[in-house]
Design a protein around this motif. Structure first.
Motif, short mmCIF file in Angstrom:
data_model
loop_
_atom_site.label_atom_id
_atom_site.label_comp_id
_atom_site.label_asym_id
_atom_site.label_seq_id
_atom_site.Cartn_x
_atom_site.Cartn_y
_atom_site.Cartn_z
N LEU A 744 0.85 -1.19 0.00
CA LEU A 744 0.00 0.00 0.00
C LEU A 744 0.89 1.24 0.00
CD1 LEU A 744 -2.84 1.30 0.29
CD2 LEU A 744 -2.48 1.24 2.78
N ILE A 745 0.68 2.13 -0.97
CA ILE A 745 1.45 3.37 -1.09
C ILE A 745 0.48 4.52 -0.84
CG2 ILE A 745 2.90 4.78 -2.61
CD1 ILE A 745 3.26 2.09 -4.26
N VAL A 746 0.81 5.36 0.14
CA VAL A 746 -0.07 6.47 0.53
C VAL A 746 0.70 7.77 0.34
CG1 VAL A 746 -1.61 7.39 2.29
CG2 VAL A 746 -1.10 4.95 2.25
N ASP A 747 0.17 8.64 -0.53
CA ASP A 747 0.84 9.90 -0.87
C ASP A 747 0.26 11.03 -0.01
OD1 ASP A 747 2.25 11.93 -2.04
OD2 ASP A 747 1.65 11.48 -4.10
N GLU A 748 1.09 11.64 0.82
CA GLU A 748 0.72 12.75 1.69
C GLU A 748 -0.52 12.43 2.53
OE1 GLU A 748 2.58 15.14 2.19
OE2 GLU A 748 3.69 15.71 0.40
N PRO A 749 -0.43 11.41 3.40
CA PRO A 749 -1.63 11.03 4.18
C PRO A 749 -2.09 12.10 5.15
CG PRO A 749 0.33 9.88 4.98
CD PRO A 749 0.72 10.56 3.71
N ALA A 750 -1.20 13.03 5.54
CA ALA A 750 -1.58 14.03 6.55
C ALA A 750 -1.89 15.40 5.96
CB ALA A 750 -0.44 14.17 7.58
N LEU A 751 -1.89 15.51 4.64
CA LEU A 751 -2.04 16.83 4.01
C LEU A 751 -3.40 17.45 4.36
CD1 LEU A 751 -0.81 18.93 2.11
CD2 LEU A 751 -1.93 17.75 0.21
N GLY A 752 -3.35 18.65 4.95
CA GLY A 752 -4.55 19.42 5.24
C GLY A 752 -5.38 18.92 6.40
N LEU A 753 -4.82 18.03 7.23
CA LEU A 753 -5.59 17.46 8.33
C LEU A 753 -5.20 18.11 9.66
CD1 LEU A 753 -5.52 13.65 7.47
CD2 LEU A 753 -7.01 15.45 6.58
N SER A 754 -6.15 18.09 10.59
CA SER A 754 -5.86 18.56 11.95
C SER A 754 -4.96 17.53 12.64
CB SER A 754 -7.16 18.71 12.72
OG SER A 754 -7.76 17.44 12.92
N PRO A 755 -4.23 17.94 13.69
CA PRO A 755 -3.35 16.99 14.40
C PRO A 755 -4.09 15.74 14.88
CG PRO A 755 -2.84 19.24 15.05
CD PRO A 755 -4.06 19.32 14.19
N ALA A 756 -5.32 15.92 15.37
CA ALA A 756 -6.07 14.76 15.87
C ALA A 756 -6.36 13.78 14.74
CB ALA A 756 -7.36 15.22 16.53
N MET A 757 -6.74 14.30 13.56
CA MET A 757 -7.04 13.43 12.43
C MET A 757 -5.77 12.79 11.89
SD MET A 757 -10.23 13.14 12.13
CE MET A 757 -9.99 12.02 10.78
#
Length: 833
Positions: A744-757
């Motif tokens: 599984l390749i995930v590109d920028e999984p945290a982009l634009g998310l709040s710290p909790a998310m």
């Protein structure tokens, strides 16, 4: 005064000259009377097709309104001839009314897509033809109205209809119309129309309003269509509703496609086609619509550009059978600037922002942006992807689009935020774009000249000097598609400099350039500093950016977090944290068994998009059952590497080797969900793509739904657009799981998310890893990757700068250095030890 070259004058003279010769031939009786009538009719249709042809080719507007405008001119002439109107009144009245209606349609249609413009013009034609049919006191209704003679108010004599004189007039007017179009081709009018059509946002940045250009283009086109209607009434001698049906609109489009949209000679081909197509259909014994359909399909399949462009390419090939694009000269042998000139202490403040904020609905893209720039000063804006850098540049150039802007901005004492984008160019603001948004249908020289409303000899000379200064003089007559990426960037810069701006806005100018091109660009920026130009610049190539900057402002999550000099800004812990992320506590990771081998390997992989090098010399092994993080700034090559690991992108050079039965899935940057489909439907689409049906599909849906958090399982029937950003990211991962991938390749999984998310998304990825899945994370944040991965690879400008295990106590320090400057200081540290 506008400049018209002798070559252009010679080309324009061909139309009137051919018309004069044809009139002489007609007058000599060399053409039988029934054929002479067809010649006159072909001249009328040439003017009509020309009006549609140039509107489509130059302004990009395909109109179905022209049968109504054509009818307007014809009825205007017939009615005027029976009420004592002069020839001049008829011509001026018809073309004036046509132009007014065309301007209305152009202005109204500029707000819509091509489909809605077609529907708008279709509705206009249907209503207009119905009005003409019902207004019997003027048009005669179904019975039509006869055309009588027209007297000239200027003493030019009496013009009788349906005779040889009318045919001569039609041929002569067609020749003059072709000459006018030929003269307009090298003009600023045509260049600005094409620019507005090709790239509306870039056009606004140089002072071109696409709405005004559409209205102007439609007005001129409608005037020509109405003039053609006047000529039709003169040649035929009678006006009835029959010739102006919607079938004529389809025939006009077919004639434009056949001749070549935007080509002046294409109108002649189209006019001849409309005139003699009925006769040809009768001779071969088929219905005219059938013949027209066959011709249109054939043109689209075999001559998509039209007859005239095809013959032009053939002629050039015969003249230059072995012609090739000349090699691109090397960049001028200039050294990198040794020092950046400092702005004078007394230099006036040119730009000031106070608490500027931009919101898109509920998303706050920029907040509390306050900064100033003096004349001759270069201000660099840095920050990770999504920090608000481009939004800030769009505020300065007026290209925020649907965003709501608050706060205050003053430019040279003027309120900037209330100034239209098209007016900011006149204030002295020039702008480049991240992807060098040039106008593909204009030559390099025309891309620079289109910034002017009128082209004078002085403007052309200045454009030549400008192209020389940026190293583009040798390709001035080439089109952007023929140039490598580096020259595209130079052209974008040349267009921004065309009117000597006082404020130059540069959006990632160093991205994708090689070392020589970056040196040339740096010298160009220094020249602008020396002449007192203020520069606001963003880029991810920090070494080159800092080499030309006086001050640096760092953004993160839309807010300024630090300001300082280039040599010290990266020492600020807030700036380092914005790029590298916080080093959290390492989560529980599965144990790796080295005997399991590699899931996928890359050997000597290079990849380039045109002239842009995205990856170079990448050697990478992803062990089975591991979590590998690929970290780097925006533009480092992470997404390209992810697609190559996935197998959907073949490398330009090198080799990808994967386990034979390896199944892979990619979660792209931005998630790419089908927003109007429900959560369940998004998952089902992925299953269908993987070939899963029936009971197996239901089983996988149930399995994947169990992996989702309860709040998503309860909303499987709602549209994906209703989810928060973090929930959409979880759904995107779940959609990839429907294929049951091994990797599984995930590109920028945290982009634009709040710290909790972010924590929740990473927790779910960790759960997948503990269940045995191999995971590759493409991340900007070094800290997040270090806390979640067995191994981290740092990419810098397309190459692997350093790789190692976060458990190594020396790795993070080495990785931080490599992240910013591409250098691994391990050998240095070893030598010191």
């Amino acid at each position: 005064m506008s400049v018209v070259s002798r070559t252009n004058l010679a080309k324009a003279a061909l139309g009137p000259l051919a018309a004069a010769v044809l009139i002489v031939v007609l007058n000599a009786g060399a053409i039988p009377p029934y054929q002479a009538y067809s010649v006159g009719l072909a001249a009328v249709y040439t003017v009509l097709v020309l009006s549609v042809n140039l509107l489509a080719g130059w302004a990009g507007i395909w109109s179905i309104a022209h049968p109504a405008l054509f009818a307007l001119g014809a009825y205007f002439a017939a009615y005027g001839s029976t009420h004592g109107w002069s020839l001049e009144v008829v011509v001026l009245g018809a073309t004036g009314c046509g132009a007014a209606l065309g301007a209305f349609l152009g202005a109204a249609g500029a707000r819509f897509s091509m489909l809605y413009v077609a529907l708008l013009t279709l509705a206009f034609t249907m209503v207009s033809l119905e009005v003409m049919g019902q207004w019997t006191s003027v048009t005669g209704g179904d019975q039509g109205i006869a055309m009588e003679k027209l007297d000239s108010a200027l003493g030019l004599g009496t013009l009788a209809s349906a005779g040889t004189q009318a045919q001569y007039i039609a041929v002569g007017v067609a020749g003059i119309a072709l000459a006018a179009a030929a003269l307009a081709r090298p003009s600023a009018l045509r260049m600005r129309l094409v620019a507005a059509k090709s790239h509306p946002m870039a056009a606004r940045s140089i002072g071109i309003a696409p709405e005004a250009q559409s209205a102007l283009a439609f007005a001129v086109s409608a005037a020509f269509a109405a003039l053609a209607g006047v000529l039709l009434a003169l040649v035929v001698g009678f006006v009835s509703p029959d010739p102006f049906s919607l079938a004529l609109a389809i025939s006009l489009i077919a004639a434009c496609v056949l001749g070549g949209a935007g080509k002046v000679l294409g109108a002649v081909v189209g006019g001849a086609y409309l005139t003699w197509a009925p006769t040809a259909a009768e001779n071969v014994g088929v219905a005219q619509p059938v013949l027209q359909g066959v011709v249109l399909i054939g043109a689209l399949l075999f001559l998509p550009g039209g007859v005239v462009p095809f013959l032009g390419r053939l002629a050039r090939r015969l003249r230059r059978p072995s012609a090739q694009q000349p090699p691109t000269p090397a960049a001028p042998p200039e050294e990198a600037p040794r020092s950046v000139p400092r702005p004078a202490a007394t230099a006036p403040e040119l730009l000031r922002l106070d608490e500027v904020a931009v919101t898109f609905g509920g998303l706050r893209a920029l907040e509390g942006a306050s900064m100033s720039v003096r004349a001759g000063e270069t201000l660099a804006i840095i920050g990770p992807n999504g920090a608000g850098k481009t939004t800030l540049l769009n505020v300065l150039s007026g290209l925020v689009g649907g965003g709501r802007v608050a706060g205050s901005a003053r430019y040279d004492g003027r309120l900037l935020l209330k100034t239209r984008a098209t007016a900011r160019r006149r204030l002295g603001i020039g702008r480049t774009f991240q992807h060098a948004e040039t106008f593909g249908e204009l030559t390099v020289m025309e891309n620079v000249l289109c910034t002017r409303r009128r082209i004078t000899g002085h403007n052309r000379a200045r454009a030549v000097e400008l192209l020389k200064s940026v190293g583009l003089a040798h390709v001035a007559d080439r089109y952007p598609a023929e140039l490598p990426f580096g020259l595209h960037k130079r052209l974008d810069l040349a267009r921004a400099l065309a009117e000597e701006p006082e404020l130059l806005i540069l959006d990632e100018p160093f991205g994708g350039l090689d070392a020589g091109e970056r040196t040339l660009l740096a010298r160009q920026i220094v020249r602008q500093q020396e002449r007192g130009t203020a520069v606001v610049i963003i880029d991810h190539v920090l070494d080159d950016l800092f080499a030309v900057a006086h001050r640096v402002v760092a953004l993160d999550f839309g807010r300024p977090i630090a300001e300082g000099e280039p040599g010290t800004i990266l020492d600020d812990p807030r700036v380092r944290s914005s790029y590298l992320g916080e080093s959290g506590v390492r989560g529980e990771l599965p144990r790796r068994d080295g005997a399991e081998g590699a899931a996928v390997e890359l050997h000597g992989v290079d990849h380039a998009y045109g002239g842009i090098t995205a990856l170079r010399g990448v050697d990478l092994t992803v062990p089975r059952g591991s979590v590998v993080g690929v970290v780097g700034a925006n533009g480092a090559g992470k997404s390209t590497l992810g697609r190559i690991l996935h197998g959907t992108l073949a490398p330009t050079r090198g080799r990808r080797a994967a386990r034979g039965d390896l199944s892979t899935a990619l979660v792209p940057e931005g998630r790419a969900l089908f927003k109007t489909l429900s959560l369940r439907e998004n998952l089902e689409v992925a299953a269908y793509a993987a070939g899963v049906r029936g009971a197996e599909l239901r089983a996988r849906l149930a399995e994947t739904a169990d992996w989702l958090p309860p709040r998503l399982r309860e909303r499987m029937g709602m549209p994906a657009a209703g989810l928060s950003g973090g929930e959409q990211q979880i759904l995107a991962i779940a959609r990839a799981l429907m294929a049951r991938p091994d990797l599984l390749i995930v590109d920028e999984p945290a982009l634009g998310l709040s710290p909790a998310m972010v924590d929740e998304v990473y927790a779910r990825l960790g759960l997948l890893a503990r269940e045995g899945m191999t995971v590759v994370l493409l991340e900007q944040s070094l800290g997040r990757a270090a806390s979640a991965c067995h191994e981290v690879v740092v990419l810098h400008e397309g190459g692997i700068a350093v790789s190692g295990e976060p458990a190594d106590p020396t790795f993070l320090a080495r990785a931080e250095r490599a992240y910013f400057d591409g250098q691994d200081d391990a050998p240095v540290a070893a030598a010191q030890g």
